[in-house]
Motif scaffolding. Structure first.
Motif, PDB file in Angstrom:
ATOM      1  N   PHE A 164       0.840  -1.183   0.000  1.00 29.85           N
ATOM      2  CA  PHE A 164       0.000   0.000   0.000  1.00 29.85           C
ATOM      3  C   PHE A 164       0.883   1.244   0.000  1.00 29.85           C
ATOM      4  O   PHE A 164       2.087   1.158   0.224  1.00 29.85           O
ATOM      5  CB  PHE A 164      -0.880   0.059   1.264  1.00 29.85           C
ATOM      6  N   ALA A 165       0.280   2.391  -0.201  1.00 29.94           N
ATOM      7  CA  ALA A 165       0.988   3.647  -0.008  1.00 29.94           C
ATOM      8  C   ALA A 165       1.329   3.783   1.475  1.00 29.94           C
ATOM      9  O   ALA A 165       0.448   3.936   2.316  1.00 29.94           O
ATOM     10  CB  ALA A 165       0.129   4.815  -0.469  1.00 29.94           C
ATOM     11  N   GLY A 166       2.597   3.638   1.800  1.00 33.66           N
ATOM     12  CA  GLY A 166       3.069   3.811   3.169  1.00 33.66           C
ATOM     13  C   GLY A 166       2.970   2.601   4.058  1.00 33.66           C
ATOM     14  O   GLY A 166       3.376   2.654   5.223  1.00 33.66           O
ATOM     15  N   SER A 167       2.456   1.471   3.558  1.00 26.86           N
ATOM     16  CA  SER A 167       2.301   0.318   4.425  1.00 26.86           C
ATOM     17  C   SER A 167       2.234  -0.957   3.591  1.00 26.86           C
ATOM     18  O   SER A 167       2.498  -0.944   2.380  1.00 26.86           O
ATOM     19  CB  SER A 167       1.039   0.466   5.285  1.00 26.86           C
ATOM     20  N   ALA A 213      11.318   4.974  -1.215  1.00 30.18           N
ATOM     21  CA  ALA A 213      11.892   6.076  -0.453  1.00 30.18           C
ATOM     22  C   ALA A 213      11.237   6.269   0.905  1.00 30.18           C
ATOM     23  O   ALA A 213      11.896   6.713   1.856  1.00 30.18           O
ATOM     24  CB  ALA A 213      11.788   7.368  -1.260  1.00 30.18           C
ATOM     25  N   THR A 214       9.926   5.930   1.034  1.00 32.68           N
ATOM     26  CA  THR A 214       9.201   6.324   2.236  1.00 32.68           C
ATOM     27  C   THR A 214       8.517   5.190   2.988  1.00 32.68           C
ATOM     28  O   THR A 214       8.196   5.367   4.172  1.00 32.68           O
ATOM     29  CB  THR A 214       8.116   7.367   1.877  1.00 32.68           C
ATOM     30  N   ASN A 215       8.264   4.074   2.331  1.00 31.72           N
ATOM     31  CA  ASN A 215       7.541   2.979   2.992  1.00 31.72           C
ATOM     32  C   ASN A 215       8.488   2.247   3.937  1.00 31.72           C
ATOM     33  O   ASN A 215       9.491   1.679   3.488  1.00 31.72           O
ATOM     34  CB  ASN A 215       6.995   2.016   1.937  1.00 31.72           C
ATOM     35  N   PRO A 216       8.214   2.231   5.250  1.00 29.06           N
ATOM     36  CA  PRO A 216       9.173   1.625   6.186  1.00 29.06           C
ATOM     37  C   PRO A 216       9.414   0.141   5.935  1.00 29.06           C
ATOM     38  O   PRO A 216      10.528  -0.351   6.167  1.00 29.06           O
ATOM     39  CB  PRO A 216       8.533   1.864   7.556  1.00 29.06           C
ATOM     40  N   TYR A 217       8.422  -0.574   5.466  1.00 27.69           N
ATOM     41  CA  TYR A 217       8.592  -2.008   5.201  1.00 27.69           C
ATOM     42  C   TYR A 217       9.505  -2.232   4.004  1.00 27.69           C
ATOM     43  O   TYR A 217      10.416  -3.064   4.038  1.00 27.69           O
ATOM     44  CB  TYR A 217       7.236  -2.672   4.972  1.00 27.69           C
ATOM     45  N   LEU A 218       9.263  -1.499   2.933  1.00 23.57           N
ATOM     46  CA  LEU A 218      10.085  -1.669   1.742  1.00 23.57           C
ATOM     47  C   LEU A 218      11.507  -1.174   1.995  1.00 23.57           C
ATOM     48  O   LEU A 218      12.476  -1.767   1.502  1.00 23.57           O
ATOM     49  CB  LEU A 218       9.450  -0.922   0.569  1.00 23.57           C
ATOM     50  N   ARG A 219      11.645  -0.126   2.782  1.00 20.49           N
ATOM     51  CA  ARG A 219      12.997   0.342   3.123  1.00 20.49           C
ATOM     52  C   ARG A 219      13.746  -0.693   3.950  1.00 20.49           C
ATOM     53  O   ARG A 219      14.934  -0.939   3.737  1.00 20.49           O
ATOM     54  CB  ARG A 219      12.919   1.675   3.882  1.00 20.49           C
ATOM     55  N   ASP A 220      13.056  -1.323   4.899  1.00 14.61           N
ATOM     56  CA  ASP A 220      13.697  -2.361   5.712  1.00 14.61           C
ATOM     57  C   ASP A 220      14.122  -3.543   4.853  1.00 14.61           C
ATOM     58  O   ASP A 220      15.217  -4.094   5.030  1.00 14.61           O
ATOM     59  CB  ASP A 220      12.740  -2.848   6.802  1.00 14.61           C
ATOM     60  N   GLY A 226      14.647  -7.126   8.973  1.00 14.54           N
ATOM     61  CA  GLY A 226      13.292  -7.590   9.230  1.00 14.54           C
ATOM     62  C   GLY A 226      12.452  -6.426   9.693  1.00 14.54           C
ATOM     63  O   GLY A 226      12.879  -5.280   9.694  1.00 14.54           O
ATOM     64  N   SER A 227      11.222  -6.704  10.107  1.00 12.75           N
ATOM     65  CA  SER A 227      10.341  -5.645  10.588  1.00 12.75           C
ATOM     66  C   SER A 227       9.509  -6.144  11.742  1.00 12.75           C
ATOM     67  O   SER A 227       8.973  -7.251  11.698  1.00 12.75           O
ATOM     68  CB  SER A 227       9.439  -5.139   9.461  1.00 12.75           C
TER      69      SER A 227
END
Length: 235
Positions: A164-167, A213-220, A226-227
């Protein structure tokens, strides 16, 4: 190309109709809870003729209108075999009752013609091409559909409840698994070009570049981490 989408039902699930242009054949993606009327209105508005329904996964908020939509237009539904049981037994898929008032509005079961999706399949429907990627994590049978870049538009990625956008999709329901979710993000999403347009199962449009650039899951995932975050969007 024409992509017409609208949020439907109690969960605001995005349903998409995709066609080469107005007045042509189309594919319907994820006709969920209370989506049938919106589908018919969109078909009429753009003078479209459906040839198939394709499903990103089997949760009731994505498949509740499959039977009436397929029945009205005599078209098949495509779903991954691991999620096929959910069309007939939605409560088992959620691990709880979804409530009698809501159940009273649903047509539970399979349409007459069900076809099964496989990882890496190339679907050619309505003059369009969809690349299928199995992407478990939200459910065991979650898939995504990617359309290739053309001279007119960038690549389009129907992510379902993977991204999703951001998640990302929740993993706390039966069949959900965070490790599988992260592996799917790495295998399916990270290789995509930044310009790829992401049309997800819930929420607004985004791009792979924005999420990278901004999604914490994709950045991790990109960083090899892991997350411990707990996504909750969607069913």
């Amino acid at each position: 190309m024409l992509i017409a989408g609208f949020p439907a039902g109690a969960w605001g699930t995005n349903c998409y109709l995709v066609a080469p242009a107005a007045g042509e054949e189309c594919v319907i993606i994820d006709p969920g809870h209370q989506a049938a009327q919106g589908v018919e209105e969109t078909l009429k508005k753009h003078r479209l003729k459906p040839v198939a329904v394709v499903l990103t996964h089997g949760h009731i908020d994505h498949v509740a209108s499959v039977v009436p939509v397929c029945g009205a237009h005599d078209v098949p539904a495509w779903i991954h075999p691991s999620d096929r049981y959910m069309m007939s037994d939605p409560e088992k898929a959620l691990g709880r009752s979804i409530g009698m008032p809501l159940m009273g509005e649903l047509t539970v079961g399979e349409p007459d013609d069900v076809r099964e999706l496989t990882d890496g399949a190339e679907l050619k429907l309505a003059g369009l091409e969809f690349s299928v990627a199995h992407a478990p994590g939200h459910t065991k049978g979650s898939v995504t559909f990617r359309m290739p870049e053309s001279t007119e538009i960038p690549s389009v990625f129907f992510s379902g409840d993977l991204l999703f956008a951001g998640s990302v999709g929740r993993t706390d329901l039966p069949g959900g698994d965070m490790d599988e979710m992260l592996a799917s993000l790495a295998r399916v999403c990270l290789p995509l070009d930044n310009s790829t347009v992401v049309l997800s199962g819930h929420g607004p449009q985004t791009t792979i570049g924005q999420e990278r650039a901004t999604n914490p899951y994709l950045r991790d995932v990109a960083a090899g981490l892991g997350s411990t975050k707990a996504p909750r969007r969607g069913m």
